[in-house]
Write an enzyme that holds these catalytic residues in place. Structure first.
Site, PDB file in Angstrom:
ATOM      1  N   ALA A  68      -1.535  30.757  17.105  1.00  0.00           N
ATOM      2  CA  ALA A  68      -1.352  32.192  17.345  1.00  0.00           C
ATOM      3  C   ALA A  68      -1.762  32.993  16.123  1.00  0.00           C
ATOM      4  CB  ALA A  68       0.104  32.484  17.707  1.00  0.00           C
ATOM      5  N   ASP A  69      -2.151  34.241  16.370  1.00  0.00           N
ATOM      6  CA  ASP A  69      -2.476  35.150  15.283  1.00  0.00           C
ATOM      7  C   ASP A  69      -2.204  36.576  15.734  1.00  0.00           C
ATOM      8  OD1 ASP A  69      -3.732  35.102  12.506  1.00  0.00           O
ATOM      9  OD2 ASP A  69      -4.792  36.758  13.481  1.00  0.00           O
TER      10      ASP A  69
END
Length: 186
Positions: A68-69
């Site tokens: 995730a980012d």
């Protein structure tokens, strides 16, 4: 059942994924987070999430890996984590009294196949005085957060309005993640 791995050192993402009551381990990625400014915000977060997930998946090919980012965008300016207190001040000053967007990208790797998606949430800040910003920066909370604030902490007191997925702003759109993992029989 396959092992589930969260490719993130974020305590917030760990806490959110724990809400699903699925056993998982954490294995951080060695990928350097480089924002390609020519890409759309949605493309940046999905690309970085996928790079992180692939990096960890290469070490654990039989596991399901979640990367995730998160980035903040205001007027097409992409804001990652601040590089200094001055940088944090400039970001928060820019967001003061304005509406911005928070993009969180997620990539789930299973059997070498990637499924990536993103969530966009609009956040409106109240007007912040310089002293409000300085006091907040002195807590050190903003120093490892995209856009220089954490909605789940003291930074949440700046939020006047939220339009979208709160958990996505924290770092993981848990509803979408749950749906994707259900498709994988988790």
């Amino acid at each position: 059942m396959k092992k589930l791995i969260l490719a993130s050192a974020s305590p917030r993402r760990k806490e959110l994924l724990s809400m699903l009551n699925i056993p998982f381990i954490i294995e951080t990625s060695d990928v350097e987070e480089v924002m390609e400014q020519n890409l759309q915000s949605s493309e940046i977060v999905m690309k970085l999430a996928e790079e992180k997930a692939i990096d960890v998946s290469n070490k654990f090919p039989n596991a399901v890996v979640i990367g995730a980012d998160t980035i903040v965008t205001y007027n097409d300016k992409k804001l990652g984590k601040p590089t200094s207190k001055e940088d944090a001040f400039a970001m928060l000053k820019m967001l003061s009294g304005k509406t911005h967007e928070v993009f969180t990208g997620v990539s789930i790797i299973n059997e070498g196949k990637s499924s990536s998606f993103y969530q966009c949430t609009k956040i409106t800040f109240s007007e912040l005085s310089d002293q409000d910003i300085i006091d907040y920066i002195n807590t050190n909370e903003p120093m490892d957060k995209a856009g220089s604030y954490g909605i789940q902490g003291y930074g949440g007191t700046f939020v006047e309005k939220i339009d979208g997925d709160y958990y996505s702003v924290v770092g993981l759109p848990i509803n979408k993640v749950k749906k994707k993992l259900s498709e994988l029989n988790f």
